[in-house]
Design a protein around this motif. Structure first.
Motif, short mmCIF file in Angstrom:
data_model
loop_
_atom_site.label_atom_id
_atom_site.label_comp_id
_atom_site.label_asym_id
_atom_site.label_seq_id
_atom_site.Cartn_x
_atom_site.Cartn_y
_atom_site.Cartn_z
N ALA A 25 3.56 12.10 0.69
CA ALA A 25 4.19 11.97 2.01
C ALA A 25 3.19 11.37 2.99
O ALA A 25 2.08 11.86 3.14
CB ALA A 25 4.65 13.33 2.51
N GLY A 26 3.61 10.29 3.64
CA GLY A 26 2.75 9.63 4.61
C GLY A 26 1.86 8.54 4.03
O GLY A 26 1.14 7.87 4.78
N SER A 27 1.90 8.33 2.73
CA SER A 27 1.10 7.27 2.12
C SER A 27 1.70 5.91 2.47
O SER A 27 2.92 5.73 2.43
CB SER A 27 1.07 7.43 0.60
OG SER A 27 0.34 6.39 -0.02
N VAL A 28 0.85 4.95 2.82
CA VAL A 28 1.31 3.61 3.19
C VAL A 28 0.73 2.60 2.22
O VAL A 28 -0.39 2.75 1.73
CB VAL A 28 0.92 3.25 4.64
CG1 VAL A 28 1.59 4.21 5.61
CG2 VAL A 28 -0.59 3.28 4.82
N TRP A 47 7.04 7.00 1.55
CA TRP A 47 7.88 8.19 1.62
C TRP A 47 7.33 9.18 2.65
O TRP A 47 6.12 9.30 2.85
CB TRP A 47 7.98 8.85 0.25
CG TRP A 47 8.74 8.00 -0.72
CD1 TRP A 47 8.24 6.99 -1.49
CD2 TRP A 47 10.14 8.03 -0.95
NE1 TRP A 47 9.25 6.39 -2.21
CE2 TRP A 47 10.43 7.02 -1.91
CE3 TRP A 47 11.19 8.82 -0.48
CZ2 TRP A 47 11.71 6.78 -2.37
CZ3 TRP A 47 12.47 8.58 -0.94
CH2 TRP A 47 12.72 7.58 -1.88
N THR A 48 8.22 9.90 3.27
CA THR A 48 7.84 10.88 4.29
C THR A 48 8.60 12.18 4.06
O THR A 48 9.66 12.20 3.42
CB THR A 48 8.16 10.38 5.71
OG1 THR A 48 9.59 10.21 5.83
CG2 THR A 48 7.46 9.06 6.00
N VAL A 49 8.04 13.26 4.59
CA VAL A 49 8.73 14.55 4.62
C VAL A 49 8.54 15.10 6.03
O VAL A 49 7.44 15.48 6.42
CB VAL A 49 8.16 15.54 3.60
CG1 VAL A 49 8.95 16.85 3.65
CG2 VAL A 49 8.20 14.96 2.19
N GLU A 50 9.61 15.10 6.80
CA GLU A 50 9.56 15.56 8.18
C GLU A 50 10.67 16.56 8.44
O GLU A 50 11.84 16.29 8.13
CB GLU A 50 9.70 14.38 9.15
CG GLU A 50 8.54 13.37 9.05
CD GLU A 50 8.69 12.23 10.03
OE1 GLU A 50 9.69 12.22 10.78
OE2 GLU A 50 7.81 11.34 10.04
N PHE A 78 12.35 7.51 3.76
CA PHE A 78 11.56 6.36 3.31
C PHE A 78 11.45 5.38 4.48
O PHE A 78 12.45 5.00 5.09
CB PHE A 78 12.23 5.67 2.12
CG PHE A 78 11.44 4.49 1.59
CD1 PHE A 78 10.30 4.69 0.82
CD2 PHE A 78 11.83 3.19 1.88
CE1 PHE A 78 9.57 3.61 0.35
CE2 PHE A 78 11.11 2.11 1.42
CZ PHE A 78 9.98 2.31 0.64
N VAL A 79 10.21 4.99 4.79
CA VAL A 79 9.94 4.05 5.87
C VAL A 79 9.62 2.70 5.23
O VAL A 79 8.54 2.52 4.64
CB VAL A 79 8.76 4.53 6.75
CG1 VAL A 79 8.50 3.52 7.87
CG2 VAL A 79 9.05 5.91 7.32
#
Length: 411
Positions: A144-147, A185-188, A194-195
């Protein structure tokens, strides 16, 4: 101290199947399968319906509340109708690991549990796709948060090393490629998203194939021959209790590949092979197995106490110690023997055992031990004689002896 009902050899063979394919055998279940033999017990375990849990209550301040995730799961483990499916849910929890120590909420942990439960006897490729973008896994492995411009490599590395193809089957360049394709991918607030701007936009090379996104990565890894071998070998050890030979791994990998990564045919090939029937008590019972079976023998129904006992012995559902899951420990620390035996003190079943015509036979039958060694049988007989003036004390001693005997602590 003979067995009650059914031939000794048949009951012992059935009990072996149940120790490996369920969290029992629970009192009376082996006797209920008399006449079917070991092969029939395998068919029963394979045919048992997948159990459906009731959605638990999520309380972040309570680990093992009466209606929480732990209690719901332990309730299914101790269900006499649970078969191989339930045992495989536990296997995949130790394979595709995530821990509530790092994952933010019980809701996320439970959603992952449902994913493992849904695919436990289904298709491995589908399971790998689902769990790789699961919210708990994304948090647990820093996905989560990896770009893509500067990806975190942890998720991609563990996906290869521990979940699919095993160590030594890839390079650092492959790790980087997987991480790049898996980014975005994100988890909020407990929701997975998905961004696109943070994701990958062009093909990168992973193990000689071009991948753009996370699902490309999973497909490439599942297609590798190392994946079928890795999963087959691990599942064989879990169910048989012994490492498979290279030839046997090849055979099982072929079954798995020909079945297009369907898990059930692989499990069937393992359980129906002669090597399974002869591998009796070849590994220690894992704490979760021992506790679930021991509580049933003692007549104890207390999920919070069960969770605490498992934890003291080295395993806590929803809390694997690291991404590799629980270590392949022997689980038989002599110092834990006293704690195991203490379960017998004031156990609800004591009066029933004390009132039995043959208390020793009653204890062995409740514990699913139909083939005690001469040493264990002699120890039980001597204890029953020494404590004969107090029936309940004798029953307590017999129960403690059986719970700590090799025949019960080994699977």
């Amino acid at each position: 101290m003979g067995c009650q009902g059914g031939g000794v050899d048949e009951l012992a063979a059935v009990a072996h199947v149940l120790r490996r394919t369920t969290f029992g055998p629970f009192p009376g279940v082996a006797e209920g399968l008399v006449g079917r033999g070991a092969a029939g017990a395998v068919e029963w375990a394979l045919g048992a319906k997948a159990l459906r849990p009731v959605t638990p209550e999520f309380d972040e301040d309570v680990e093992a509340g009466a209606n929480g995730p732990v209690a719901r799961w332990l309730g299914l483990m101790r269900d006499p109708g649970a078969g191989v499916h339930e045992k495989l849910v536990w296997f995949w929890h130790g394979h595709f690991t995530s821990s509530h120590d790092k994952v933010e909420t019980w809701e996320l942990m439970w959603r992952q549990h449902v994913v493992l439960r849904r695919h436990a006897m289904g298709n491995f490729r589908e399971l790998a796709h689902a769990v790789t973008v699961d919210g708990a896994m994304l948090q647990w492995l820093d996905g989560a948060g990896s770009v893509a411009a500067a990806p975190n490599e942890n998720h991609g590395r563990e996906l290869m090393e521990l979940f699919t193809i095993g160590r030594g089957s890839y390079s650092q360049q492959d790790v980087r490629a997987a991480a790049t394709a898996m980014a975005g991918w994100t988890v909020e607030d407990g929701e997975v998203g998905f961004v696109r701007e943070d994701g990958n936009g062009q093909a990168v090379q992973l193990l000689g194939r071009g991948v753009v996104n996370v699902h490309d990565v999973v497909d490439v890894l599942c297609d590798r021959p190392e994946c079928a071998r890795f999963v087959a070998a691990k599942l064989h050890y879990y169910l048989v209790g012994l490492p498979a030979s290279e030839q046997r791994v090849d055979e099982l990998a072929a079954v798995f590949t020909q079945a297009r990564w369907e898990i059930r045919p692989l499990v069937e090939a393992i359980l129906r092979d002669g090597s399974f029937a002869t591998a009796v008590r070849t590994r220690a019972r894992y704490p979760v197995e021992w506790v679930t079976a021991a509580f049933a023998v003692c007549g104890i129904d207390d999920p919070e106490l069960a969770f605490g006992t498992m934890t003291a012995l080295g395993q806590s559902p929803f809390y694997p110690p690291n991404v590799a899951g629980w270590p392949g420990a022997r689980w038989l620390d002599p110092g834990a023997a006293v704690a195991r035996a203490m379960l017998a003190v004031d156990a609800p079943v004591i009066r029933e055992i004390a009132a039995a015509k043959d208390p020793g036979a009653a204890v062995f039958a409740r514990a699913g031990i139909y083939d005690p060694t001469p040493a264990t049988e002699t120890a039980a007989r001597d204890m029953a004689f020494a404590l004969r003036r107090d029936a309940e004390q004798a029953a307590t001693g017999l129960l403690a002896l059986v719970l700590t005997a090799p025949e019960f602590t080994l699977a």
